[in-house]
Design an enzyme around this catalytic site. Structure first.
Site, PDB file in Angstrom:
ATOM      1  N   THR A   1      23.982  29.174 -32.101  1.00 46.52           N
ATOM      2  CA  THR A   1      24.554  29.047 -33.438  1.00 46.52           C
ATOM      3  C   THR A   1      25.716  30.022 -33.586  1.00 46.52           C
ATOM      4  OG1 THR A   1      23.099  30.744 -34.345  1.00 46.52           O
ATOM      5  CG2 THR A   1      22.314  28.453 -34.442  1.00 46.52           C
TER       6      THR A   1
ATOM      7  N   ASN B   1      27.388  33.295 -34.620  1.00 45.60           N
ATOM      8  CA  ASN B   1      26.895  34.672 -34.657  1.00 45.60           C
ATOM      9  C   ASN B   1      25.719  34.922 -33.713  1.00 45.60           C
ATOM     10  OD1 ASN B   1      27.309  37.243 -35.558  1.00 45.60           O
ATOM     11  ND2 ASN B   1      26.243  37.015 -37.493  1.00 45.60           N
TER      12      ASN B   1
ATOM     13  N   GLU C   1      34.220  28.297 -26.965  1.00 45.54           N
ATOM     14  CA  GLU C   1      34.428  27.249 -27.977  1.00 45.54           C
ATOM     15  C   GLU C   1      34.440  25.852 -27.343  1.00 45.54           C
ATOM     16  OE1 GLU C   1      34.071  28.078 -30.991  1.00 45.54           O
ATOM     17  OE2 GLU C   1      34.585  30.197 -31.029  1.00 45.54           O
TER      18      GLU C   1
ATOM     19  N   GLN D   1      32.566  23.384 -27.652  1.00 46.12           N
ATOM     20  CA  GLN D   1      32.248  22.250 -28.521  1.00 46.12           C
ATOM     21  C   GLN D   1      33.505  21.492 -28.928  1.00 46.12           C
ATOM     22  OE1 GLN D   1      31.902  25.438 -29.548  1.00 46.12           O
ATOM     23  NE2 GLN D   1      32.940  25.656 -31.511  1.00 46.12           N
TER      24      GLN D   1
ATOM     25  N   CYS E   1      15.437  34.429 -42.968  1.00 46.40           N
ATOM     26  CA  CYS E   1      14.075  34.793 -42.572  1.00 46.40           C
ATOM     27  C   CYS E   1      14.111  35.308 -41.140  1.00 46.40           C
ATOM     28  CB  CYS E   1      13.129  33.595 -42.732  1.00 46.40           C
ATOM     29  SG  CYS E   1      13.365  32.287 -41.503  1.00 46.40           S
TER      30      CYS E   1
END
Length: 193
Positions: A10, A12, A84, A86, A144
Site C-alpha cells: 500500500t 506508505n 511505481e 503500477q 487500527c
C-alpha cells in the site's frame, strides 16, 4: 537464471525506500543497476525515486516511447529496479519479461497492487500475471493495528471513494488501511450523503 519480481504494498509501506536500499546494495558492490520510474510520478520531479523519509535518487523516467529492452541490451546492468510499476502498461511489462527471459537480467518491480477504489492498475495486473515471484511489503492500517491492504484517498482529511484512478499525492492524499476500516469509512461516507 534471472527472474521477474513484483513487490507490492500500500501507500506508505516502504516500497521506495526498499528500491533505494536494493540499488545501494548493488552499487556498493560495484555492480551496475538501472533505476527506473514512471514518467507519471512527478511529485518530486520527473525521474526521481523519493522515499517518504527523504532519501532520493535520480532514475530513468519510463514513458510509452522507451525501448527498455534496447536500453538493457546496451547498458548491460546487473539488475533493473522499477519504482511505481503500477503505472506501467502491459506492453512495458512485456518488455521487462523479455529483459528477464532473453537477456537474463533480473528485474525487481515495486508498486501498488490496487488503486483507492480497490481496482487493479494495468501494470499491477500484468505483473501479477507474469512475475516469477510476488512479494508483499507490509504496513499497518492508519486507523487500527491490522495489516493494511488498501489505499484510501482523502481530501481535507475526509475519505474519498470516487474520481480519476491516478492522482499523485502522499500522506496528505492517501492513507493505508485494512479492508474492514476501508469498508467502514466507505459505508459512513455513503450514509452521510
Amino acid at each position: 537464471m534471472a527472474k521477474l519480481y513484483f513487490r507490492y504494498g500500500t501507500m506508505n509501506s516502504g516500497k521506495s525506500i526498499e528500491v533505494l536500499r536494493v540499488a545501494h546494495n548493488y552499487e556498493e558492490q560495484g555492480k551496475k543497476v538501472l533505476l527506473l520510474t514512471s514518467v507519471v510520478d512527478d511529485r518530486f520531479g520527473v525521474g526521481k525515486v523519493t522515499s517518504r523519509i527523504g532519501m532520493q535518487k535520480n532514475a530513468i523516467a519510463v514513458d510509452d516511447a522507451m525501448n527498455m529492452v534496447e536500453m538493457a541490451r546496451t547498458e548491460k546492468p546487473n539488475c533493473i529496479l522499477v519504482d511505481e510499476a503500477q503505472f506501467l502498461n502491459t506492453a512495458q511489462v512485456t518488455q521487462l519479461i523479455e529483459i528477464v527471459d532473453e537477456l537474463n537480467i533480473p528485474v525487481i518491480a515495486y508498486g501498488l497492487r490496487a488503486d483507492f477504489m480497490g481496482e487493479l492498475f494495468e501494470g499491477s495486473t500484468a505483473l501479477l500475471a507474469a512475475a516469477d515471484t510476488i512479494e508483499e511489503i507490509k504496513t499497518v492500517c492508519w486507523y487500527c493495528d491490522k495489516k493494511a491492504i488498501m489505499n484510501m484517498r482523502c481530501k481535507d482529511g475526509e475519505p474519498v471513494f470516487h474520481g480519476e484512478q491516478i492522482q499523485m499525492g502522499g500522506n496528505e492524499s492517501y492513507v493505508p488501511v485494512c479492508r474492514k476500516c476501508y469498508a467502514s469509512k466507505k459505508k459512513a461516507s455513503l450514509t452521510a450523503k
